[in-house]
Design a protein around this motif. Structure first.
Motif, PDB file in Angstrom:
ATOM      1  N   ASN A 146       0.814  -1.223   0.000  1.00  0.00           N
ATOM      2  CA  ASN A 146       0.000   0.000   0.000  1.00  0.00           C
ATOM      3  C   ASN A 146       0.844   1.268   0.000  1.00  0.00           C
ATOM      4  O   ASN A 146       0.384   2.324   0.449  1.00  0.00           O
ATOM      5  CB  ASN A 146      -0.927  -0.007   1.222  1.00  0.00           C
TER       6      ASN A 146
ATOM      7  N   TRP B  68       1.972   0.036  -5.951  1.00  0.00           N
ATOM      8  CA  TRP B  68       0.696   0.518  -5.416  1.00  0.00           C
ATOM      9  C   TRP B  68       0.303   1.840  -6.074  1.00  0.00           C
ATOM     10  O   TRP B  68      -0.858   2.039  -6.450  1.00  0.00           O
ATOM     11  CB  TRP B  68       0.796   0.698  -3.895  1.00  0.00           C
TER      12      TRP B  68
ATOM     13  N   SER C 239      -1.073   1.185  -9.416  1.00  0.00           N
ATOM     14  CA  SER C 239      -2.384   0.517  -9.396  1.00  0.00           C
ATOM     15  C   SER C 239      -3.485   1.486  -8.938  1.00  0.00           C
ATOM     16  O   SER C 239      -4.609   1.432  -9.428  1.00  0.00           O
ATOM     17  CB  SER C 239      -2.356  -0.756  -8.541  1.00  0.00           C
ATOM     18  N   GLU C 240      -3.152   2.409  -8.043  1.00  0.00           N
ATOM     19  CA  GLU C 240      -4.149   3.417  -7.632  1.00  0.00           C
ATOM     20  C   GLU C 240      -4.460   4.372  -8.793  1.00  0.00           C
ATOM     21  O   GLU C 240      -5.601   4.799  -8.975  1.00  0.00           O
ATOM     22  CB  GLU C 240      -3.624   4.225  -6.432  1.00  0.00           C
TER      23      GLU C 240
ATOM     24  N   LYS D 257      -6.865   2.736 -11.005  1.00  0.00           N
ATOM     25  CA  LYS D 257      -8.225   2.794 -10.429  1.00  0.00           C
ATOM     26  C   LYS D 257      -8.861   4.160 -10.685  1.00  0.00           C
ATOM     27  O   LYS D 257     -10.074   4.277 -10.804  1.00  0.00           O
ATOM     28  CB  LYS D 257      -8.168   2.562  -8.907  1.00  0.00           C
TER      29      LYS D 257
ATOM     30  N   ILE E  43      -2.822  10.304  -4.192  1.00  0.00           N
ATOM     31  CA  ILE E  43      -2.119   9.006  -4.149  1.00  0.00           C
ATOM     32  C   ILE E  43      -0.751   9.182  -3.492  1.00  0.00           C
ATOM     33  O   ILE E  43      -0.380   8.435  -2.579  1.00  0.00           O
ATOM     34  CB  ILE E  43      -1.964   8.421  -5.576  1.00  0.00           C
TER      35      ILE E  43
ATOM     36  N   ARG F  47      -1.098   9.739   0.249  1.00  0.00           N
ATOM     37  CA  ARG F  47      -1.448   8.561   1.067  1.00  0.00           C
ATOM     38  C   ARG F  47      -0.223   7.665   1.266  1.00  0.00           C
ATOM     39  O   ARG F  47      -0.008   7.119   2.345  1.00  0.00           O
ATOM     40  CB  ARG F  47      -2.598   7.794   0.407  1.00  0.00           C
TER      41      ARG F  47
END
Ligand code: BMX
Length: 281
Positions: free
Chosen positions: A167, A172, A175-176, A179, A203, A206
């Motif tokens: 994450n 990650w 992949s975010e 999305k 992103i 985070r």
């Protein structure tokens, strides 16, 4: 005489001829994700053929874990190494020397400690890259633990689900982005964030918030004088500032002293050479 230092990571394969902390020659190629360890070693063997005779020791700093010369992934999503790959033997076959084998982030930790941003103080190193690796040097010694696992901060959280690195890291971030409807790798997301795109900023933020929380946990468990952050994501423009911004609301007592890594991609090979030097003196 020089040491041939190999660094086999999820993002890149690097070879360097290193002598007493100086890089005499180096080269780098991207890690072919659908290749096998034997192919990666063949690539480096061919690329360094003109260095034969210039080194008398060899070592490899590798993503994942090595036990008794056998190499395995902890997180195959970072790099799918076949479990128990005979790395020591495979290097001997190609280079004719028995290698010293170390985890990549542990080697980089020692490099940053000895010659980089660690300043020869008690320190923890984090690399935020394809995976999230780490290492620590306490009292001048690399702490590798009873099974070589020490510093694998990216693997924490497994007990309650996915490892932390799933994450946080470049995988990650990409992949975010997907999305959010944007097919691109992490550098594209960073550039979109710098251009003011809120989806990309969120992103990056985070990811940085999770690394900041990890740094506070590290301060509370190990209490190092410095935490040094490297890796392609860790050193991406603006990332460390974002990590720092999440630390400002922490009580001063817990607030880590975070520094950017100073040796860049060479931290692993420089640390490896220093470790080999110590082991042979
Ligand atoms: C993963 C783990 C660590 C490694 C770290 C950084 C694997 C294959 N690797 O946490 O051993 O140090 O990634 O690796 O399980 P990198 O390839 O991103 O540099």
């Amino acid at each position: 005489m020089a040491v041939l230092c190999l660094d086999l990571g999820g993002t890149k394969l690097l070879a360097a001829l290193v002598e007493q902390g100086r890089i005499l020659a180096s080269l780098q190629v991207p890690t072919s994700k659908d290749g096998q360890p034997g192919d990666w070693l063949d690539t480096l063997g061919e690329a360094t053929v003109s260095w034969k005779g210039k080194y008398e020791r060899i070592g490899a700093a590798v993503t994942g874990i090595v036990e008794d010369g056998k190499w395995s992934a902890l997180n195959p999503a970072t790099l799918a190494i076949p479990a128990g790959f005979e790395l020591g033997a495979a290097i001997f076959d190609r280079f004719g020397l028995r290698p010293t084998l170390v985890n990549d982030a542990q080697a980089a930790a020692f490099g940053e400690y000895a010659a980089g941003a660690g300043g020869r103080e008690d320190m923890v190193f984090l690399t935020v890259s394809t995976g999230l690796g780490g290492g620590m040097v306490l009292g001048g010694r690399l702490v590798s633990g009873s099974r070589g696992l020490a510093g694998h901060f990216g693997q924490t959280g497994r007990g309650s689900g996915a490892p932390l690195e799933d994450n946080v890291t470049g995988r990650w971030i990409a992949s975010e982005a997907l999305k959010a409807g944007h097919r691109m790798e992490a550098p594209g997301v960073f550039s979109a964030a710098r251009d003011g795109n809120v989806w990309a900023q969120s992103i990056v933020d985070r990811s940085a918030a999770r690394v900041a929380a990890l740094c506070v946990d590290i301060q509370l468990t190990i209490d190092p004088a410095r935490i040094v952050i490297g890796g392609g994501i860790g050193l991406a423009e603006g990332y460390l500032a974002q990590v720092q911004s999440h630390l400002t609301n922490q009580p001063e007592k817990y607030r880590p002293a975070v520094f950017p890594a100073a040796l860049g991609v060479n931290a692993g090979v420089l640390g490896l050479e220093a470790l080999i030097d110590i082991r042979n003196t």
